[in-house]
Every structure is written in structure tokens, then in C-alpha cells.
Design a protein around this motif. Structure first.
Motif, PDB file in Angstrom:
ATOM      1  N   GLN A   1       0.815  -1.209   0.000  1.00  0.00           N
ATOM      2  CA  GLN A   1       0.000   0.000   0.000  1.00  0.00           C
ATOM      3  C   GLN A   1       0.853   1.266   0.000  1.00  0.00           C
ATOM      4  O   GLN A   1       0.457   2.299  -0.566  1.00  0.00           O
ATOM      5  CB  GLN A   1      -0.958   0.016   1.200  1.00  0.00           C
ATOM      6  CG  GLN A   1      -0.323   0.263   2.552  1.00  0.00           C
ATOM      7  CD  GLN A   1       0.260  -0.988   3.186  1.00  0.00           C
ATOM      8  OE1 GLN A   1       0.263  -2.057   2.575  1.00  0.00           O
ATOM      9  NE2 GLN A   1       0.739  -0.860   4.406  1.00  0.00           N
ATOM     10  N   SER A   2       2.043   1.208   0.599  1.00  0.00           N
ATOM     11  CA  SER A   2       2.932   2.365   0.609  1.00  0.00           C
ATOM     12  C   SER A   2       3.454   2.667  -0.790  1.00  0.00           C
ATOM     13  O   SER A   2       3.520   3.824  -1.216  1.00  0.00           O
ATOM     14  CB  SER A   2       4.105   2.129   1.565  1.00  0.00           C
ATOM     15  OG  SER A   2       3.645   1.947   2.879  1.00  0.00           O
ATOM     16  N   ASP A   3       3.852   1.611  -1.511  1.00  0.00           N
ATOM     17  CA  ASP A   3       4.280   1.786  -2.903  1.00  0.00           C
ATOM     18  C   ASP A   3       3.169   2.423  -3.730  1.00  0.00           C
ATOM     19  O   ASP A   3       3.407   3.324  -4.542  1.00  0.00           O
ATOM     20  CB  ASP A   3       4.641   0.437  -3.525  1.00  0.00           C
ATOM     21  CG  ASP A   3       6.019  -0.047  -3.114  1.00  0.00           C
ATOM     22  OD1 ASP A   3       6.812   0.769  -2.614  1.00  0.00           O
ATOM     23  OD2 ASP A   3       6.293  -1.240  -3.298  1.00  0.00           O
ATOM     24  N   ALA A   4       1.946   1.925  -3.527  1.00  0.00           N
ATOM     25  CA  ALA A   4       0.809   2.425  -4.301  1.00  0.00           C
ATOM     26  C   ALA A   4       0.574   3.910  -4.044  1.00  0.00           C
ATOM     27  O   ALA A   4       0.290   4.679  -4.968  1.00  0.00           O
ATOM     28  CB  ALA A   4      -0.447   1.619  -3.966  1.00  0.00           C
ATOM     29  N   LEU A   5       0.698   4.321  -2.785  1.00  0.00           N
ATOM     30  CA  LEU A   5       0.470   5.726  -2.440  1.00  0.00           C
ATOM     31  C   LEU A   5       1.563   6.626  -3.006  1.00  0.00           C
ATOM     32  O   LEU A   5       1.287   7.734  -3.473  1.00  0.00           O
ATOM     33  CB  LEU A   5       0.384   5.880  -0.925  1.00  0.00           C
ATOM     34  CG  LEU A   5      -0.856   5.262  -0.279  1.00  0.00           C
ATOM     35  CD1 LEU A   5      -0.728   5.281   1.239  1.00  0.00           C
ATOM     36  CD2 LEU A   5      -2.108   6.003  -0.721  1.00  0.00           C
ATOM     37  N   ILE A   6       2.809   6.171  -2.959  1.00  0.00           N
ATOM     38  CA  ILE A   6       3.903   6.968  -3.520  1.00  0.00           C
ATOM     39  C   ILE A   6       3.728   7.125  -5.020  1.00  0.00           C
ATOM     40  O   ILE A   6       3.926   8.210  -5.576  1.00  0.00           O
ATOM     41  CB  ILE A   6       5.257   6.331  -3.178  1.00  0.00           C
ATOM     42  CG1 ILE A   6       5.510   6.427  -1.669  1.00  0.00           C
ATOM     43  CG2 ILE A   6       6.389   7.029  -3.937  1.00  0.00           C
ATOM     44  CD1 ILE A   6       6.756   5.707  -1.204  1.00  0.00           C
ATOM     45  N   THR A   7       3.335   6.052  -5.691  1.00  0.00           N
ATOM     46  CA  THR A   7       3.066   6.128  -7.134  1.00  0.00           C
ATOM     47  C   THR A   7       1.927   7.091  -7.415  1.00  0.00           C
ATOM     48  O   THR A   7       1.953   7.847  -8.389  1.00  0.00           O
ATOM     49  CB  THR A   7       2.731   4.729  -7.678  1.00  0.00           C
ATOM     50  OG1 THR A   7       3.816   3.844  -7.409  1.00  0.00           O
ATOM     51  CG2 THR A   7       2.478   4.782  -9.179  1.00  0.00           C
ATOM     52  N   LEU A   8       0.919   7.099  -6.541  1.00  0.00           N
ATOM     53  CA  LEU A   8      -0.208   8.022  -6.669  1.00  0.00           C
ATOM     54  C   LEU A   8       0.263   9.477  -6.614  1.00  0.00           C
ATOM     55  O   LEU A   8      -0.316  10.350  -7.259  1.00  0.00           O
ATOM     56  CB  LEU A   8      -1.206   7.765  -5.542  1.00  0.00           C
ATOM     57  CG  LEU A   8      -2.525   8.540  -5.566  1.00  0.00           C
ATOM     58  CD1 LEU A   8      -3.427   8.006  -6.673  1.00  0.00           C
ATOM     59  CD2 LEU A   8      -3.233   8.430  -4.224  1.00  0.00           C
ATOM     60  N   LEU A   9       1.345   9.729  -5.881  1.00  0.00           N
ATOM     61  CA  LEU A   9       1.895  11.079  -5.752  1.00  0.00           C
ATOM     62  C   LEU A   9       2.809  11.445  -6.920  1.00  0.00           C
ATOM     63  O   LEU A   9       3.366  12.543  -6.957  1.00  0.00           O
ATOM     64  CB  LEU A   9       2.670  11.194  -4.438  1.00  0.00           C
ATOM     65  CG  LEU A   9       1.847  10.973  -3.161  1.00  0.00           C
ATOM     66  CD1 LEU A   9       2.758  10.958  -1.945  1.00  0.00           C
ATOM     67  CD2 LEU A   9       0.769  12.041  -3.017  1.00  0.00           C
ATOM     68  N   GLY A  10       2.973  10.511  -7.854  1.00  0.00           N
ATOM     69  CA  GLY A  10       3.765  10.791  -9.045  1.00  0.00           C
ATOM     70  C   GLY A  10       5.260  10.634  -8.855  1.00  0.00           C
ATOM     71  O   GLY A  10       6.056  11.229  -9.583  1.00  0.00           O
ATOM     72  N   VAL A  11       5.658   9.816  -7.871  1.00  0.00           N
ATOM     73  CA  VAL A  11       7.071   9.636  -7.538  1.00  0.00           C
ATOM     74  C   VAL A  11       7.380   8.141  -7.471  1.00  0.00           C
ATOM     75  O   VAL A  11       6.500   7.323  -7.215  1.00  0.00           O
ATOM     76  CB  VAL A  11       7.395  10.297  -6.174  1.00  0.00           C
ATOM     77  CG1 VAL A  11       8.886  10.216  -5.876  1.00  0.00           C
ATOM     78  CG2 VAL A  11       6.925  11.739  -6.155  1.00  0.00           C
TER      79      VAL A  11
END
Length: 223
Positions: A139-149
């Protein structure tokens, strides 16, 4: 369009102000949107707890322990109410991955307001192989990707035991469940879905700070 949470039809509002503009896709219906408890004025300056009038009791205890000063600040988007608890269960444990779209706009806005101008590395909370296989995603990876990073891999987990199954005293006295695999001399933002006791981010922050990281923040969806 349908709400990504309840699947009811969503009709975008059209008025003379936005009539000639490109309409962005609406992800949530009004009913679901209003169930989110957005943190606008966090009470605790360290962890972002909304119902505190200053530094909360938990943070006072952390700052009086061996973890003093390891975490600069936590910033959260929403309070972890009953509605949020059900959403997280659907998203993280029942495989409803598209629910991440419900958090996207609010998370991106909060992150931009607090961290975008900071030259920091975004780091995901590492999962064990067993936990990753069980959930199908981090879920952390998914959220960081959501932030465009793209997430950095500075740490890994020692084992598979959940910290949530331990009491606070047992966590404090137990071995750090994480290992540092790569140090950084840049500020770090740890990204996760929920800040509860703050133990996980402080375990990670301690390792990073001891290896020369100047500041460690955490950014979470819920507090």
C-alpha cells in the motif's frame, strides 16, 4: 461516471464558471465524500492528531524515550473514522485496489502543500514476502506512485510478524523489525496508509537518522 466507493452515479456540477473548461472526472459521490473527515487543523504539531490542543500524550512519551527527535513530523490527510476503517479493509485486505482513486485528489493536494518544495526521498514501508504475497501489493508503494514519484528502497523487514499484535511496551522493548540496506544524506518522507501508535515510522526513522539522514517525516492517509 460512478462513485468508486458505493458505485452510485455521479453527475458533475456544471455552471457558467466551469462550462467552457475541461471537466475533470469526479470519483466520489457527495454522500461518500462527506463521510471523510479531512484534517484541516491538526492539534498535535508532531503527529497531527486532530483532537489534541498541543503535543499529545503519546508524542510526549515518545519524546521522553530513546526515540526522541527521530521523527520530525507526521502529516495525515484524514482522521481514521469508521468510514475510513471500512475503506482500508476493502482496499488493503479484500483486494479492491481501485479504491485508491477515492484518496487521490486529497492526498496529492496535502502532499503538495507540505512536501513538494522539499528535496526529499519518498520511502515505502517494507512488507515481508509473506505479507506482500497475501495482499498482492504494498500500500505504501501504491500511495507513492499516486503522488507521481518512484519509491526508494532503503529498508527491508526482518520477519513477517505484525507489530499490531504486540502491546506498546512489547514493541518498545523488542528488536527493531527493520534493517537499513542503503543510507541517505537527504531528508526522507516515509509514506503509509495509517499512523496509529507511530511505532513503525519511528523504527524506520531511527535507522535512517543513525545512518546520517538529516530529517525524517511521515505522510499518511489516515491518523
Amino acid at each position: 461516471m460512478r462513485c468508486v466507493i458505493c458505485f452510485e452515479s455521479v453527475l458533475p456540477e456544471v455552471n457558467w464558471t466551469n462550462f467552457l473548461l475541461v471537466q475533470k472526472e469526479v470519483k466520489l459521490c457527495t454522500t461518500c465524500f462527506e463521510k471523510f473527515d479531512v484534517i484541516t487543523e491538526p492539534g498535535c504539531p508532531l503527529c497531527g492528531r486532530a483532537d489534541s490542543s498541543g503535543v499529545c500524550y503519546d508524542c510526549e512519551r515518545w519524546e521522553g524515550s530513546s526515540y526522541q527527535g527521530v521523527l520530525t513530523k507526521n502529516v495525515s490527510v484524514f482522521s481514521y473514522n469508521d468510514f475510513a476503517r471500512e475503506l482500508v479493509a476493502r482496499w488493503k485486505y479484500r483486494g479492491d485496489f481501485t479504491l485508491i482513486e477515492a484518496f487521490a485528489e486529497a492526498a496529492q493536494t496535502k502532499y503538495k502543500n507540505y512536501f513538494q518544495m522539499m528535496e526529499a526521498d519518498l520511502v515505502a514501508i517494507p512488507l515481508s514476502k509473506e505479507r506482500l504475497l497475501e495482499r498482492g501489493f504494498n500500500q505504501s508503494d501504491a500511495l507513492i506512485t499516486l503522488l507521481g514519484v518512484s519509491p526508494h528502497r532503503f529498508l527491508k523487514r526482518r520477519g513477517s510478524e505484525k507489530q499490531s499484535k504486540k502491546g506498546r511496551s512489547e514493541r518498545l522493548l523488542g528488536e527493531n523489525p527493520f534493517i537499513l540496506v542503503k543510507p541517505t544524506e537527504r531528508p526522507v518522507v516515509l509514506v503509509d496508509d495509517i499512523y496509529t501508535t507511530g511505532m513503525t515510522v519511528r523504527h524506520l526513522a531511527l535507522l535512517l537518522r543513525e545512518a546520517g539522514c538529516p530529517e525524517v517525516y511521515s505522510f499518511t492517509l489516515f491518523r
